[in-house]
Scaffold this active site. Sequence first.
Site, PDB file in Angstrom:
ATOM      1  N   ASP A  24      91.773  47.290  -4.414  1.00 36.68           N
ATOM      2  CA  ASP A  24      91.533  46.644  -4.964  1.00 36.68           C
ATOM      3  C   ASP A  24      91.755  46.164  -6.569  1.00 36.68           C
ATOM      4  O   ASP A  24      91.044  45.460  -6.857  1.00 36.68           O
ATOM      5  CB  ASP A  24      90.227  47.245  -5.558  1.00 36.68           C
TER       6      ASP A  24
ATOM      7  N   ASP B 298      94.391  56.475  -2.400  1.00 34.36           N
ATOM      8  CA  ASP B 298      93.631  55.540  -2.956  1.00 34.36           C
ATOM      9  C   ASP B 298      93.677  53.887  -1.353  1.00 34.36           C
ATOM     10  O   ASP B 298      95.547  53.463  -2.102  1.00 34.36           O
ATOM     11  CB  ASP B 298      94.269  54.840  -4.218  1.00 34.36           C
TER      12      ASP B 298
ATOM     13  N   GLU C 107      91.145  62.646  -3.918  1.00 33.78           N
ATOM     14  CA  GLU C 107      91.640  63.762  -3.310  1.00 33.78           C
ATOM     15  C   GLU C 107      91.332  63.792  -1.785  1.00 33.78           C
ATOM     16  O   GLU C 107      89.991  63.600  -0.863  1.00 33.78           O
ATOM     17  CB  GLU C 107      91.607  65.028  -4.201  1.00 33.78           C
TER      18      GLU C 107
ATOM     19  N   ARG D 147     108.294  55.818   6.944  1.00 30.33           N
ATOM     20  CA  ARG D 147     109.681  56.647   7.310  1.00 30.33           C
ATOM     21  C   ARG D 147     109.351  57.128   5.471  1.00 30.33           C
ATOM     22  O   ARG D 147     110.032  56.778   5.423  1.00 30.33           O
ATOM     23  CB  ARG D 147     110.561  56.943   7.711  1.00 30.33           C
TER      24      ARG D 147
END
EC number: 4.2.2.2
Length: 420
Positions: A279, A275, A286, A205
């Site tokens: 890393d 993302d 996008e 949530r």
Amino acid sequence: MKLSAPLLVSLAAFSQAVTALVAFPGAEGFGANAIGGRNGQVYVVTNLNDSGTGSLRDAVSATDRIVVFAVGGVIKISDRIVVSKRVTILGQTAPGDGITVYGNGWSFSNADDAIVRYIRIRMGKGGSSGKDALGIAEGNRMIFDHVSVSWGRDETFSINGDASNITVQNSIIAQGLETHSCGGLMQTDGGVSLFRNLYIDNKTRNPKVKGVNEFTNNVVYNWGGGGGYIAGDSAGQSYANIIGNYFISGPSTSVTAFTRGNANFHGYVQNNYYDPDKDGQLDGFELGVSSSNYGGVAIMSSKYNYPAVAYTMSPAEAVTYVTKYAGASKVRDSVDTQLIAQVQSWGTEGGLISDEATMGGPGTLNGGTPAKDTDGDGIPDEAEKQLGTDPNTNDSMKLHSSGYTYLEVWANSLVPSTYH
């Protein structure tokens, strides 16, 4: 597209108010026109007690008040704080490191026209079982700005029921406690705006949205297996704009950014970044405009005409802004400092918690030294001289030519009024 009756009512109410004075310079969204305690009296919080004269609990217990602080530090509370109608809470007026309220949650149900700025609400495992750190079940016109909310035992920040015209902006919603660990429900047809907030370290949530919602320039970090942005999962109709947000996976993340949408959730989506690779670099991409990328929502071709931000950031700009300014950031406390460091690890740090001791609890705050205020009207003497008011006369609630009280003019001057 046929709009729901609650949506039409909400938009009509907002359109009638757009020419009204906003809650403070920089107030935006559905809740921008909250009036707070502007037509009432000033209450100066003078101690860190849980209750009694001069306490924050006493300050918000009556209607039509602007609450300012002559003390900074941690206020430890045993029971939930219930806020009355038409109350303004100006945490930026506190000396030192500001105010943290720790130990239980707050209810803003029916607290119409609330204005809340620059305060930390940290519930913790000793708070009331099954309750939110900050909850709203009913009420109209409220705005929460630069608020840090954490450690809810049910939800961390939730808006439900008949609540309408609410804005949460520039805030941090963090670390709902396990085993529930929820950022919060945002499920009302009355209109909720979520602008430039950070959701972090909540299993699920982040938020869960139903009804009418504008979700713009937020950052969501390290959600758990329950989900990031949960799109309704409901037979009810929802209508949302989702614009310019950044979703960054962290150590606890095991599902995609958007989940549990269906044909009843109508979403206009634009320029949202994801993302997923954890890393240590912010190098997301996008999300393509497709139902599959957005958890199965029904993708709309036109933006809903909701009260929007004055300036829409790119997702990268939103990350820069949120990490620098979100939450009670006039002075960042140890908790928010740790949370921002997690975000800036870009996926390598963070976790879900069951006990706030993991974060060192609420930490300690420098209480600072209150400024001299001869007449006790909430504005320090030196500021009164600059404003042209009388340091020996209780005149802070008189209206300035701007339409705000002199007290608000002073408090607004303590913090930035724009974000771009």
